[in-house]
Structure formats: structure tokens, C-alpha cells
Design a protein around this motif. Structure first.
Motif, PDB file in Angstrom:
ATOM      1  N   ASP A  24       0.825  -1.207   0.000  1.00 19.62           N
ATOM      2  CA  ASP A  24       0.000   0.000   0.000  1.00 19.62           C
ATOM      3  C   ASP A  24       0.864   1.263   0.000  1.00 19.62           C
ATOM      4  N   VAL A  25       1.934   1.249   0.802  1.00 18.36           N
ATOM      5  CA  VAL A  25       2.813   2.419   0.872  1.00 18.36           C
ATOM      6  C   VAL A  25       3.485   2.653  -0.480  1.00 18.36           C
ATOM      7  N   ARG A  26       4.002   1.596  -1.083  1.00 16.90           N
ATOM      8  CA  ARG A  26       4.669   1.748  -2.378  1.00 16.90           C
ATOM      9  C   ARG A  26       3.716   2.307  -3.424  1.00 16.90           C
ATOM     10  N   ALA A  27       2.492   1.764  -3.442  1.00 12.72           N
ATOM     11  CA  ALA A  27       1.517   2.218  -4.438  1.00 12.72           C
ATOM     12  C   ALA A  27       1.134   3.679  -4.210  1.00 12.72           C
ATOM     13  N   SER A  28       0.938   4.070  -2.952  1.00 12.48           N
ATOM     14  CA  SER A  28       0.510   5.446  -2.676  1.00 12.48           C
ATOM     15  C   SER A  28       1.626   6.434  -2.974  1.00 12.48           C
ATOM     16  N   ARG A  29       2.876   6.070  -2.712  1.00 13.76           N
ATOM     17  CA  ARG A  29       3.979   6.977  -2.998  1.00 13.76           C
ATOM     18  C   ARG A  29       4.151   7.182  -4.504  1.00 13.76           C
ATOM     19  N   LEU A  30       4.121   6.096  -5.256  1.00 20.83           N
ATOM     20  CA  LEU A  30       4.242   6.219  -6.704  1.00 20.83           C
ATOM     21  C   LEU A  30       3.080   7.034  -7.268  1.00 20.83           C
ATOM     22  N   ALA A  31       1.893   6.820  -6.725  1.00 24.87           N
ATOM     23  CA  ALA A  31       0.726   7.574  -7.187  1.00 24.87           C
ATOM     24  C   ALA A  31       0.895   9.065  -6.936  1.00 24.87           C
ATOM     25  N   ARG A  32       1.525   9.433  -5.833  1.00 24.98           N
ATOM     26  CA  ARG A  32       1.741  10.852  -5.545  1.00 24.98           C
ATOM     27  C   ARG A  32       2.760  11.460  -6.517  1.00 24.98           C
ATOM     28  N   VAL A  33       3.762  10.684  -6.896  1.00 25.51           N
ATOM     29  CA  VAL A  33       4.709  11.173  -7.900  1.00 25.51           C
ATOM     30  C   VAL A  33       3.996  11.377  -9.234  1.00 25.51           C
ATOM     31  N   GLN A  34       3.204  10.394  -9.646  1.00 26.64           N
ATOM     32  CA  GLN A  34       2.435  10.524 -10.885  1.00 26.64           C
ATOM     33  C   GLN A  34       1.519  11.741 -10.834  1.00 26.64           C
ATOM     34  N   ALA A  35       0.863  11.945  -9.696  1.00 27.41           N
ATOM     35  CA  ALA A  35      -0.071  13.062  -9.571  1.00 27.41           C
ATOM     36  C   ALA A  35       0.638  14.397  -9.746  1.00 27.41           C
ATOM     37  N   ASP A  49      18.667  11.290  -7.079  1.00 29.31           N
ATOM     38  CA  ASP A  49      18.743  11.339  -5.619  1.00 29.31           C
ATOM     39  C   ASP A  49      18.288   9.997  -5.048  1.00 29.31           C
ATOM     40  N   PRO A  50      19.136   9.300  -4.263  1.00 32.68           N
ATOM     41  CA  PRO A  50      18.751   7.989  -3.738  1.00 32.68           C
ATOM     42  C   PRO A  50      17.476   8.015  -2.902  1.00 32.68           C
ATOM     43  N   VAL A  51      17.221   9.127  -2.214  1.00 29.59           N
ATOM     44  CA  VAL A  51      16.009   9.215  -1.400  1.00 29.59           C
ATOM     45  C   VAL A  51      14.778   9.304  -2.298  1.00 29.59           C
ATOM     46  N   ASN A  52      14.862  10.054  -3.367  1.00 32.19           N
ATOM     47  CA  ASN A  52      13.738  10.125  -4.300  1.00 32.19           C
ATOM     48  C   ASN A  52      13.493   8.793  -4.990  1.00 32.19           C
ATOM     49  N   ILE A  53      14.578   8.093  -5.348  1.00 30.93           N
ATOM     50  CA  ILE A  53      14.425   6.762  -5.950  1.00 30.93           C
ATOM     51  C   ILE A  53      13.764   5.816  -4.952  1.00 30.93           C
ATOM     52  N   ARG A  54      14.176   5.889  -3.705  1.00 29.25           N
ATOM     53  CA  ARG A  54      13.575   5.045  -2.666  1.00 29.25           C
ATOM     54  C   ARG A  54      12.088   5.368  -2.496  1.00 29.25           C
ATOM     55  N   ALA A 173       5.508  15.951  -3.653  1.00 29.87           N
ATOM     56  CA  ALA A 173       4.916  14.614  -3.590  1.00 29.87           C
ATOM     57  C   ALA A 173       5.093  13.997  -2.206  1.00 29.87           C
ATOM     58  N   ARG A 174       6.251  14.228  -1.609  1.00 28.78           N
ATOM     59  CA  ARG A 174       6.572  13.600  -0.323  1.00 28.78           C
ATOM     60  C   ARG A 174       5.944  14.316   0.866  1.00 28.78           C
ATOM     61  N   LEU A 175       5.259  15.429   0.624  1.00 25.72           N
ATOM     62  CA  LEU A 175       4.807  16.305   1.704  1.00 25.72           C
ATOM     63  C   LEU A 175       3.803  15.647   2.649  1.00 25.72           C
ATOM     64  N   ILE A 176       2.759  15.029   2.108  1.00 21.73           N
ATOM     65  CA  ILE A 176       1.686  14.443   2.918  1.00 21.73           C
ATOM     66  C   ILE A 176       1.951  12.953   3.079  1.00 21.73           C
ATOM     67  N   LYS A 177       1.894  12.484   4.311  1.00 21.08           N
ATOM     68  CA  LYS A 177       2.205  11.088   4.602  1.00 21.08           C
ATOM     69  C   LYS A 177       0.931  10.241   4.606  1.00 21.08           C
ATOM     70  N   SER A 178       1.003   9.096   3.957  1.00 28.07           N
ATOM     71  CA  SER A 178      -0.122   8.158   3.931  1.00 28.07           C
ATOM     72  C   SER A 178      -0.227   7.451   5.283  1.00 28.07           C
ATOM     73  N   VAL A 341      14.013  11.909   4.891  1.00 31.67           N
ATOM     74  CA  VAL A 341      15.072  12.778   5.413  1.00 31.67           C
ATOM     75  C   VAL A 341      14.416  14.115   5.739  1.00 31.67           C
ATOM     76  N   ASP A 342      15.203  15.117   6.105  1.00 35.59           N
ATOM     77  CA  ASP A 342      14.660  16.461   6.234  1.00 35.59           C
ATOM     78  C   ASP A 342      14.027  16.857   4.906  1.00 35.59           C
ATOM     79  N   GLU A 343      12.817  17.401   4.981  1.00 32.45           N
ATOM     80  CA  GLU A 343      12.069  17.704   3.768  1.00 32.45           C
ATOM     81  C   GLU A 343      11.451  19.091   3.846  1.00 32.45           C
ATOM     82  N   TYR A 344      10.942  19.548   2.713  1.00 33.94           N
ATOM     83  CA  TYR A 344      10.155  20.779   2.640  1.00 33.94           C
ATOM     84  C   TYR A 344       8.987  20.676   3.629  1.00 33.94           C
TER      85      TYR A 344
END
Length: 409
Positions: A24-35, A49-54, A173-178, A341-344
Motif C-alpha cells: 500500500d505504501v509503495r503504491a501510494s507513494r508512486l501515485a503521488r509522484v504521478q499526480a 537522488d537515492p532518497v527520491n528513488i527510494r 509529492a513527499r509532503l503528505i504522509k499516507s 530525510v529532512d524535507e520541505y
């Protein structure tokens, strides 16, 4: 609401187990990037960036090394298609992931890997990137990129590609946590708390700062964590000003000991906790207690203030007012986002607003670290505190149970 999402995620773990949660986490994160790609009408993003790839793929491969050596990269398209260029003989890091991914061999053109052939290899790299991009971009020439060295940028732009700021897209994309992310963040924090408890048990006069810091690393690695981004642990007069990294200094009875975990733990999520303790079995001095009271007040006042719907500027304007003796040595920000990591965002103090502030809106589901450092200019000691929270419709909810020295107050 964030609190409801956390309860929902815990229920998912109980019903479906960890693998269901991770899916579920993987799917929601990829969906946020697509969005984000669709929202900005961008066909694809190239990630180094390794963190973005992760975040986008949940793959991890030599993260710290790869952060310095751009040797693996991916392209994510708005439709979810992923092309991944993996490091030498490392295709196995993609095993078991339910992703629409095409694996290729990475081509590195850093000076370390290519020497004086770097520019020529960058041209070969660019030809492949452009070929892949144009096959799926339907004639669009705009490609978002999170980071890219000069040869690469020049080669792509020479072929008519317009490069856009991919880091901004990924940070948003990483701003809101599922709900699932909040559970994984909790696992990282429990690991950090175990390491902090071990440090507390080992805290005594005669141990060095480095020895004490090693206990946090031990628990992080033992529990499947990844790395620690800084070495921010200091004692005695090294606690003022802040940002002294740990050393071979021997802790002495009556010293203040302050640290900031900056720990990338299990599942790649960061635990960012700062605490200040007293070395030895005595009682803190009046000065130490006063410093602690100020830092504690700053963190808790600002946690009480922070709400979804508040702008960054409003928060900065209304935040706890640092007494004049401590303004010069203030921490670099009032609060900052936290995830892998530290984020916006990074929220500037009001005194710094004109030079480094920017506006935005706090939202429910954001995870934030509320910061304080209190140490007088020219002083001999200081107190560092930081609390990691999630924003809900009702306000801040602490994500860690790591205690404060409330008997000092």
C-alpha cells in the motif's frame, strides 16, 4: 484526518500484515509522484537522488555512496511506467516489487568512473535517455530532473530537451504522509528510542562523545536502519554554539550533553529527535535549568500554536519569542518537514524572514520537526531540543514518546 489515517494503517497491519502495508505504501507513494507530474503537465521525471528513488520505487542500493556517486537512476512517467538504470550486477534489489519497470544497465560518467572520457560517455548516456524519453513522451520536450551534473544537463539541452526542477515536484509529492507511511515512521522512531535509551544507560563521566554516539548507530543497524546523516552530539562547552559534531572529548560530571539523532532508520524513514541531558548523578545548575526551561517552552509553545491551515509566515510571526541573549545563536529554523530525510518546508525565524523565509500552507498529514536551541552568545553551554510530530485537524500529535527532563522545570 491524520490521526484517523494512523489508526487505519495500524488496522491494516493487524489484518493484512507487513507485506500488505508495504504494498500500500509503495503504491501510494508512486501515485503521488504521478499526480505531481500530471498536475504540472510534465510527461516524466529523471531521478538520481537515492532518497527520491527510494520514495518512488522502495529500492535501496548503497544509499550514502550513491548520493555522492551518481551510478543508478530511474525515469518515472506520468502513467506510472518506470525505466530503471541499475548499478553493476545489482538488479536483485528490484526483486519482489510489484512495479511496471524496465531494467537497464546504468552508465556512469563521473570522473571517478570515466576519467577524461567523462564528456564522451555523457553523450552516450544522453542519447539513451533521450531515446527512452521520446518513445513515451508523445512529442513533449520537457523533462523534470532532480539533480544532474553539468555534462549531463548540457547534453540533454543540446538535443532540445527542456529541463525542469524535479526536486520541487518530489518534495511536494513527499509532503503528505499516507497512513502506512506513518506506521513506518513509527517503526523508525521506536528504533531511535531504543538507541536513545541505550545511550542514556551508558551515559556517565569518563565515556567519550564518540563512544556514546556509537550506541545509537548500533541500535539503528541492529534493527535494519540505514545511516545517520550527522554526528551532532556535544558536551560541556562544546554545546555552545550548536553544530559541534561528536569528538573524542571525555564527558565530565555536571556537563550538559546534547544530541540530534538525524537517523535514517528502518524502511528509509528519518527519526529526528534532539534531547539534552546532564552527565552524572547530580542536579543541574540554576543556569542549566534556565536554559532548559527556555528550550522546552519554545518547543511546546510552537507545537501548541501549529495548526493545519496556518501559513508558514503566520507561524513565524506568532512563534515563541526568543529572549534577546539567545537570538544570535538561534537554531537555523523554527521547524522543518520530515519524512525519509529532512524535507520541505523549512520555516524561517521572523528575524530571518526577509533573507530566507518563504510562504506556504501547513496541511493535515504533514510530519514536522519543531526545533529549539537556547545558548547565549559567548556562553559556555546550551540546550538543544526537537520534537517530531504529525499535523492533524486538531493540531500537533507527537510521534515519539522519548521524554523530556520535566523535573528540571
Amino acid at each position: 484526518m491524520a490521526g484517523d489515517r494512523l489508526s487505519e494503517a495500524k488496522s491494516t497491519v493487524e489484518q493484512g500484515g507487513k507485506e500488505a502495508l508495504l504494498r500500500d505504501v509503495r503504491a501510494s507513494r508512486l501515485a503521488r509522484v504521478q499526480a505531481q507530474l500530471r498536475a504540472h503537465d510534465v510527461p516524466a521525471i529523471l531521478l538520481y537522488d537515492p532518497v527520491n528513488i527510494r520514495y518512488a520505487t522502495d529500492t535501496s542500493n548503497m544509499q550514502v555512496w550513491a548520493g555522492r556517486n551518481p551510478a543508478r537512476y530511474i525515469m518515472v512517467f506520468a502513467d506510472g511506467r518506470i525505466i530503471a538504470w541499475e548499478f553493476h550486477s545489482s538488479e536483485h534489489v528490484w526483486d519482489g516489487l510489484n512495479l511496471d519497470v524496465e531494467l537497464r544497465h546504468a552508465l556512469s560518467w563521473t570522473f571517478f568512473n570515466a576519467g577524461h572520457e567523462a564528456e564522451r560517455r555523457a553523450q552516450v548516456w544522453a542519447a539513451e535517455i533521450i531515446d527512452v524519453f521520446r518513445k513515451h513522451a508523445a512529442g513533449d520536450q520537457r523533462l523534470a530532473v532532480d539533480r544532474l551534473d553539468p555534462f549531463g544537463s548540457a547534453c540533454l539541452e543540446k538535443q532540445g530537451i527542456t529541463l525542469l526542477d524535479g526536486q520541487a515536484l518530489m518534495e511536494t509529492a513527499r509532503l503528505i504522509k499516507s497512513p502506512g507511511e506513518l506506521v513506518l515512521i513509527g517503526e523508525s522512531l521506536r528504533t531511535a528510542e531504543t538507541g536513545i535509551a541505550r545511550m542514556r544507560r551508558e551515559l556517565r563521566p569518563g565515556i567519550t562523545e564518540n563512544e556514546l554516539w556509537a550506541h545509537l548507530h548500533f541500535e539503528n543497524i541492529r534493527h535494519g536502519g540505514e545511516w545517520i546523516e550527522t554526528r551532532l552530539l556535544a558536551s560541556g562547552d562544546r554545546t555552545n554554539p550548536w553544530m559541534h559534531e561528536c569528538s573524542s572529548r571525555v564527558l565530565m560530571d555536571g556537563d550538559l550533553l546534547a544530541f540530534d539523532t538525524d537517523m535514517v532508520g528502518p524502511h528509509g524513514y528519518c527519526s529526528d529527535i534532539s534531547r539534552t541531558w546532564l552527565v552524572g548523578d547530580g542536579r543541574p545548575s540554576d543556569e542549566q535549568r534556565a536554559l532548559y526551561e527556555h528550550a522546552y517552552a519554545q518547543v511546546h509553545y510552537n507545537m501548541e500554536l501549529l495548526r493545519p491551515g496556518m501559513t508558514f509566515r503566520e507561524f513565524s510571526e506568532k512563534a515563541w519569542k526568543i529572549p534577546d541573549p539567545f537570538v544570535r545563536n538561534r537554531y537555523c529554523c523554527l521547524a522543518h518537514g520530515i519524512g525519509m530525510v529532512d524535507e520541505y518546508p523549512s520555516i524561517a525565524h521572523q528575524v530571518d524572514w526577509d533573507s530566507s523565509g518563504y510562504d506556504g500552507l501547513f496541511e493535515a498529514g504533514m510530519t514536522v520537526c519543531v526545533e529549539s536551541y537556547i545558548g547565549a552568545e559567548g556562553g559556555k553551554q546550551g540546550v538543544k531540543l526537537e520534537q517530531q510530530v504529525v499535523l492533524t485537524e486538531q493540531g500537533c500529535v507527537s510521534l515519539t514518546a522519548c521524554g523530556f527532563e520535566t523535573d528540571w522545570l
